[in-house]
Design a protein around this motif. Structure first.
Motif, PDB file in Angstrom:
ATOM      1  N   GLY A  80     -24.720  16.869 -29.200  1.00 47.41           N
ATOM      2  CA  GLY A  80     -25.256  16.848 -30.353  1.00 47.41           C
ATOM      3  C   GLY A  80     -24.328  18.122 -31.142  1.00 47.41           C
ATOM      4  N   PHE A  81     -23.990  18.128 -32.304  1.00 47.40           N
ATOM      5  CA  PHE A  81     -23.191  19.082 -32.715  1.00 47.40           C
ATOM      6  C   PHE A  81     -24.023  19.464 -34.168  1.00 47.40           C
ATOM      7  N   THR A  82     -23.848  20.895 -34.492  1.00 47.49           N
ATOM      8  CA  THR A  82     -24.345  21.568 -35.663  1.00 47.49           C
ATOM      9  C   THR A  82     -23.806  21.111 -36.603  1.00 47.49           C
ATOM     10  N   ASN A  83     -22.297  20.886 -36.627  1.00 49.96           N
ATOM     11  CA  ASN A  83     -21.702  19.970 -37.739  1.00 49.96           C
ATOM     12  C   ASN A  83     -20.675  19.073 -37.322  1.00 49.96           C
ATOM     13  N   PRO A  84     -20.930  17.829 -36.953  1.00 50.68           N
ATOM     14  CA  PRO A  84     -20.013  16.999 -36.673  1.00 50.68           C
ATOM     15  C   PRO A  84     -18.846  16.418 -37.556  1.00 50.68           C
ATOM     16  N   PHE A  85     -19.036  16.991 -38.740  1.00 51.02           N
ATOM     17  CA  PHE A  85     -17.901  16.836 -39.772  1.00 51.02           C
ATOM     18  C   PHE A  85     -16.915  17.588 -39.754  1.00 51.02           C
ATOM     19  N   ASP A  86     -17.019  18.992 -39.006  1.00 49.23           N
ATOM     20  CA  ASP A  86     -15.868  19.662 -39.382  1.00 49.23           C
ATOM     21  C   ASP A  86     -14.531  19.513 -38.639  1.00 49.23           C
ATOM     22  N   GLY A  87     -14.204  18.529 -37.784  1.00 50.13           N
ATOM     23  CA  GLY A  87     -13.335  17.841 -37.305  1.00 50.13           C
ATOM     24  C   GLY A  87     -12.526  18.775 -36.126  1.00 50.13           C
ATOM     25  N   HIS A  88     -13.270  19.466 -35.329  1.00 48.17           N
ATOM     26  CA  HIS A  88     -13.017  20.213 -34.231  1.00 48.17           C
ATOM     27  C   HIS A  88     -12.734  19.363 -33.038  1.00 48.17           C
ATOM     28  N   ILE A  89     -14.158  18.463 -32.850  1.00 48.49           N
ATOM     29  CA  ILE A  89     -14.140  17.614 -31.736  1.00 48.49           C
ATOM     30  C   ILE A  89     -14.193  16.370 -32.524  1.00 48.49           C
ATOM     31  N   GLU A  90     -13.230  15.442 -31.873  1.00 53.82           N
ATOM     32  CA  GLU A  90     -12.828  13.943 -32.482  1.00 53.82           C
ATOM     33  C   GLU A  90     -13.719  12.872 -31.656  1.00 53.82           C
ATOM     34  N   LYS A  91     -13.784  13.216 -30.431  1.00 50.72           N
ATOM     35  CA  LYS A  91     -14.454  11.899 -29.663  1.00 50.72           C
ATOM     36  C   LYS A  91     -15.098  12.799 -28.485  1.00 50.72           C
ATOM     37  N   VAL A  92     -16.290  11.995 -27.715  1.00 51.52           N
ATOM     38  CA  VAL A  92     -17.038  12.454 -26.827  1.00 51.52           C
ATOM     39  C   VAL A  92     -17.226  11.298 -26.147  1.00 51.52           C
ATOM     40  N   THR A  93     -17.053  11.408 -24.571  1.00 49.82           N
ATOM     41  CA  THR A  93     -17.090  10.415 -23.833  1.00 49.82           C
ATOM     42  C   THR A  93     -17.840  10.735 -22.643  1.00 49.82           C
ATOM     43  N   VAL A  94     -19.068  10.149 -22.284  1.00 43.15           N
ATOM     44  CA  VAL A  94     -19.854  10.436 -21.128  1.00 43.15           C
ATOM     45  C   VAL A  94     -19.477   9.466 -19.923  1.00 43.15           C
ATOM     46  N   SER A  95     -19.238   9.897 -18.827  1.00 35.52           N
ATOM     47  CA  SER A  95     -19.032   8.850 -17.643  1.00 35.52           C
ATOM     48  C   SER A  95     -20.189   8.115 -17.700  1.00 35.52           C
ATOM     49  N   SER A  96     -19.922   6.786 -16.749  1.00 35.44           N
ATOM     50  CA  SER A  96     -20.802   5.781 -16.557  1.00 35.44           C
ATOM     51  C   SER A  96     -21.955   6.365 -15.681  1.00 35.44           C
ATOM     52  N   ASP A  97     -21.768   7.189 -14.963  1.00 32.15           N
ATOM     53  CA  ASP A  97     -22.787   7.687 -13.880  1.00 32.15           C
ATOM     54  C   ASP A  97     -23.400   8.748 -14.598  1.00 32.15           C
ATOM     55  N   GLY A  98     -22.874   9.356 -15.703  1.00 32.68           N
ATOM     56  CA  GLY A  98     -23.731  10.351 -16.472  1.00 32.68           C
ATOM     57  C   GLY A  98     -23.594  11.891 -15.821  1.00 32.68           C
ATOM     58  N   GLN A  99     -22.513  12.001 -14.941  1.00 31.53           N
ATOM     59  CA  GLN A  99     -22.295  13.309 -14.374  1.00 31.53           C
ATOM     60  C   GLN A  99     -21.199  13.875 -15.149  1.00 31.53           C
ATOM     61  N   SER A 100     -20.341  13.779 -15.946  1.00 28.06           N
ATOM     62  CA  SER A 100     -19.378  14.160 -16.612  1.00 28.06           C
ATOM     63  C   SER A 100     -19.512  13.922 -18.124  1.00 28.06           C
ATOM     64  N   ILE A 101     -18.966  14.662 -18.968  1.00 32.11           N
ATOM     65  CA  ILE A 101     -18.688  14.633 -20.458  1.00 32.11           C
ATOM     66  C   ILE A 101     -17.454  14.929 -20.838  1.00 32.11           C
ATOM     67  N   GLN A 102     -16.625  14.251 -21.479  1.00 30.57           N
ATOM     68  CA  GLN A 102     -15.372  14.798 -22.075  1.00 30.57           C
ATOM     69  C   GLN A 102     -15.367  14.847 -23.564  1.00 30.57           C
ATOM     70  N   LEU A 103     -14.882  16.072 -24.105  1.00 30.97           N
ATOM     71  CA  LEU A 103     -14.551  16.269 -25.530  1.00 30.97           C
ATOM     72  C   LEU A 103     -13.375  16.609 -25.949  1.00 30.97           C
TER      73      LEU A 103
END
Length: 144
Positions: A80-103
């Protein structure tokens, strides 16, 4: 007694260093005796603060490290982001097993983006939210 680089930081009163976005950031969640969640971040055995400072487009990877003190069946579900509209992070991907996240970061937008990881466990139906690590976009650096 100084054994590790983390010991050196603690004994000298230094603040924790930023994490390096080039390597996965090991994220741990443990429960203390009062069942309070404690988040920690490290890379190659050296504690870091969970934050990253960037000068180029980068994908930041956080990997969940389980221990006996971790909530049972802990897994990442998103961020979750305090401001998801600021354009810093463009995409979030969580692995299928929930053990990693990429921003995926966009360096074109300088400034700070704060986010919190959202996790679930088998211990109850409630969601756990992390303290807020942050990305600090310094902007593109001129070539040398």
């Amino acid at each position: 007694m100084i054994v590790t680089d983390t010991d050196k930081l603690l004994l000298t009163g230094s603040s924790l260093p930023f994490c390096n976005a080039a390597d996965p950031i090991e994220t741990s969640v443990t429960l203390d005796k009062n069942k309070q969640a404690i988040f920690g971040y490290a890379q190659s055995g050296v504690v870091c603060d969970g934050n990253v400072e960037l000068t180029e487009n980068t994908t930041i990877t956080y990997v969940l490290v389980q221990s006996e003190q971790s909530p049972k069946g802990l897994r990442l579900t998103g961020a979750g982001f305090t401001n998801p509209f600021d354009g810093h992070i463009e995409k979030v991907t969580v692995s299928s097993d929930g053990q990693s996240i990429q921003l995926e970061n966009n360096i074109e937008n300088s400034g700070v983006s704060k986010y919190q990881f959202i996790l679930e466990s088998e211990e109850n139906d409630l969601l756990l939210v992390s303290p807020d690590p942050q990305v600090i976009n310094k902007g593109q650096q001129p070539p040398m």
